[in-house]
Design a protein around this motif. Structure first.
Motif, PDB file in Angstrom:
ATOM      1  N   UNK A 221      10.610  -5.434  -8.617  1.00  0.00           N
ATOM      2  CA  UNK A 221      12.113  -5.387  -9.080  1.00  0.00           C
ATOM      3  C   UNK A 221      13.065  -6.308  -8.007  1.00  0.00           C
ATOM      4  N   UNK A 222      12.816  -6.420  -6.643  1.00  0.00           N
ATOM      5  CA  UNK A 222      13.540  -7.079  -5.735  1.00  0.00           C
ATOM      6  C   UNK A 222      13.110  -8.466  -6.140  1.00  0.00           C
ATOM      7  N   UNK A 223      12.012  -8.973  -6.384  1.00  0.00           N
ATOM      8  CA  UNK A 223      11.667 -10.241  -6.685  1.00  0.00           C
ATOM      9  C   UNK A 223      12.516 -10.987  -7.880  1.00  0.00           C
ATOM     10  N   UNK A 224      12.521  -9.990  -8.920  1.00  0.00           N
ATOM     11  CA  UNK A 224      13.289 -10.277 -10.128  1.00  0.00           C
ATOM     12  C   UNK A 224      14.860 -10.302  -9.982  1.00  0.00           C
ATOM     13  N   UNK A 225      15.216  -9.382  -9.023  1.00  0.00           N
ATOM     14  CA  UNK A 225      16.847  -9.346  -8.494  1.00  0.00           C
ATOM     15  C   UNK A 225      16.762 -10.579  -7.855  1.00  0.00           C
ATOM     16  N   UNK A 226      16.102 -11.018  -6.990  1.00  0.00           N
ATOM     17  CA  UNK A 226      16.444 -12.361  -6.002  1.00  0.00           C
ATOM     18  C   UNK A 226      16.100 -13.764  -6.815  1.00  0.00           C
ATOM     19  N   UNK A 227      14.859 -14.149  -6.617  1.00  0.00           N
ATOM     20  CA  UNK A 227      14.572 -15.236  -7.070  1.00  0.00           C
ATOM     21  C   UNK A 227      14.134 -15.187  -8.867  1.00  0.00           C
ATOM     22  N   UNK A 228      14.110 -14.116  -9.208  1.00  0.00           N
ATOM     23  CA  UNK A 228      13.984 -13.928 -10.940  1.00  0.00           C
ATOM     24  C   UNK A 228      15.323 -14.108 -11.323  1.00  0.00           C
ATOM     25  N   UNK A 229      16.326 -13.815 -10.827  1.00  0.00           N
ATOM     26  CA  UNK A 229      17.620 -13.930 -11.440  1.00  0.00           C
ATOM     27  C   UNK A 229      18.048 -15.273 -11.772  1.00  0.00           C
ATOM     28  N   UNK A 230      17.473 -16.172 -10.902  1.00  0.00           N
ATOM     29  CA  UNK A 230      17.871 -17.779 -11.304  1.00  0.00           C
ATOM     30  C   UNK A 230      17.054 -18.115 -12.341  1.00  0.00           C
ATOM     31  N   UNK A 231      16.139 -17.559 -12.661  1.00  0.00           N
ATOM     32  CA  UNK A 231      15.276 -17.938 -13.834  1.00  0.00           C
ATOM     33  C   UNK A 231      15.610 -17.254 -15.210  1.00  0.00           C
ATOM     34  N   UNK A 232      16.493 -16.307 -15.210  1.00  0.00           N
ATOM     35  CA  UNK A 232      16.884 -15.552 -16.355  1.00  0.00           C
ATOM     36  C   UNK A 232      17.995 -16.318 -16.924  1.00  0.00           C
ATOM     37  N   UNK A 233      18.070 -16.722 -18.435  1.00  0.00           N
ATOM     38  CA  UNK A 233      19.123 -17.417 -18.752  1.00  0.00           C
ATOM     39  C   UNK A 233      20.389 -16.846 -18.545  1.00  0.00           C
ATOM     40  N   UNK A 234      21.566 -17.729 -18.279  1.00  0.00           N
ATOM     41  CA  UNK A 234      23.003 -17.063 -17.988  1.00  0.00           C
ATOM     42  C   UNK A 234      23.356 -15.979 -19.185  1.00  0.00           C
ATOM     43  N   UNK A 235      23.382 -16.484 -20.169  1.00  0.00           N
ATOM     44  CA  UNK A 235      23.680 -15.402 -21.294  1.00  0.00           C
ATOM     45  C   UNK A 235      22.845 -14.187 -21.689  1.00  0.00           C
ATOM     46  N   UNK A 236      21.771 -14.217 -20.909  1.00  0.00           N
ATOM     47  CA  UNK A 236      20.867 -13.017 -21.165  1.00  0.00           C
ATOM     48  C   UNK A 236      20.826 -12.164 -20.046  1.00  0.00           C
ATOM     49  N   UNK A 237      21.561 -12.607 -18.766  1.00  0.00           N
ATOM     50  CA  UNK A 237      21.408 -11.934 -17.538  1.00  0.00           C
ATOM     51  C   UNK A 237      22.254 -10.652 -17.692  1.00  0.00           C
ATOM     52  N   UNK A 238      23.431 -10.632 -18.295  1.00  0.00           N
ATOM     53  CA  UNK A 238      24.153  -9.356 -18.475  1.00  0.00           C
ATOM     54  C   UNK A 238      23.346  -8.129 -19.376  1.00  0.00           C
ATOM     55  N   UNK A 239      23.084  -8.880 -20.336  1.00  0.00           N
ATOM     56  CA  UNK A 239      22.150  -7.889 -21.605  1.00  0.00           C
ATOM     57  C   UNK A 239      21.083  -7.599 -20.777  1.00  0.00           C
ATOM     58  N   UNK A 240      20.274  -8.555 -19.941  1.00  0.00           N
ATOM     59  CA  UNK A 240      19.230  -7.798 -19.102  1.00  0.00           C
ATOM     60  C   UNK A 240      19.374  -6.534 -18.342  1.00  0.00           C
ATOM     61  N   UNK A 241      20.338  -6.602 -17.642  1.00  0.00           N
ATOM     62  CA  UNK A 241      21.019  -5.504 -16.641  1.00  0.00           C
ATOM     63  C   UNK A 241      21.301  -4.207 -17.514  1.00  0.00           C
TER      64      UNK A 241
END
Length: 274
Positions: A221-241
């Protein structure tokens, strides 16, 4: 309702726990968490051990003072201490949901709220490691090779169960991040990858390697919130959360309903219980 009251505990662990633990780690403010991570480790490590010991000591005194729970004290000896310490390990890890919500309403600093949330994530792992060590002693099972004293076994056990779980979570998380780099603005694929990875981490840690799936999910979870957040597409990030927030809400509601059903169906309290 009857089915819910007789639900297998492993179903709750393997279906609901990955959602709840991952969402808590994924929702952390990583930049604020970095500033308070050492304090969180102190609270979740030595803090939980201290709480476990103090709770166990108080419970031993309670049992002897009121002469209750005879099953915990068969013929006296060390068993009453081990059983009480085991109880202490179970109740020492706290759930900070209500506390963090109250802090936000009162306008407390974000650092304080993040410290409490971070500690709660790490203390789950510490408490589960402590529980596994103590349950092995109480039931007579030998979890580790060698005949060293309990403190040595505890240190080895924390490395084997806790640190290995976190490392495995990071490794599997890096594979998921590499996978997501090849996808762009496809919410179904990206959310599915993260969802499958969270379940895979817990299952692989617990079932194949017998290490802490909770700490594996925290690390993921912490990895995805840090490094992973830069790999999630910008238009998908809000929907993901939003997706994970909704999933965690549903899991919480179902678990509390099941707890209520179990208590209503199976508990027959007497005066001493109150």
């Amino acid at each position: 309702i009857t089915w819910g009251g007789n639900m297998d505990g492993h179903l709750i662990l393997y279906v609901f726990l990955p959602i709840l633990i991952f969402e808590a780690g994924f929702a952390l403010d990583v930049h604020t968490f970095k500033k308070s991570v050492l304090n969180a480790f102190y609270l979740a490590g030595p803090g939980i051990v201290t709480a476990t010991v103090l709770t166990g000591v108080c419970f031993v005194g309670f049992i002897q003072m009121f002469d209750v729970l005879a099953d915990w004290n068969p013929g006296g000896g060390a068993f009453i201490w081990l059983a009480s310490m085991l109880f202490g390990a179970v109740v020492s890890a706290t759930d900070p949901v209500a506390v963090v919500a109250l802090l936000k309403e009162l306008g407390a600093s974000k650092k304080l709220g993040t410290l409490i949330e971070g500690e709660s994530l790490l203390n789950d792992g510490t408490a589960i490691v402590a529980f596994m060590l103590l349950i092995g002693v109480v039931t007579g099972a030998n979890l580790f090779l060698g005949t060293g004293d309990f403190l040595v076994n505890a240190a080895i056990g924390f490395g084997q169960i806790g640190a290995a779980g976190g490392l495995l979570g990071v490794l599997i998380g890096l594979i998921a991040i590499l996978w997501m780099r090849k996808v762009f603005n496809d919410p179904m694929v990206e959310i599915t990858v993260v969802l499958v990875t969270s379940y895979a981490v817990f299952f692989i840690c617990e079932h194949f390697f017998h290490v802490s799936g909770v700490l594996g999910l925290v690390a993921l979870g912490i990895l995805m919130a840090g490094v992973g957040s830069k790999r999630i597409s910008p238009e998908v990030a809000h929907f993901m959360h939003e997706f994970w927030e909704m999933a965690a809400f549903i899991a919480n509601v179902i678990i509390f309903i099941v707890v209520g059903v179990v208590i209503a169906q199976k508990v027959d309290p007497v005066t001493m219980d109150f």
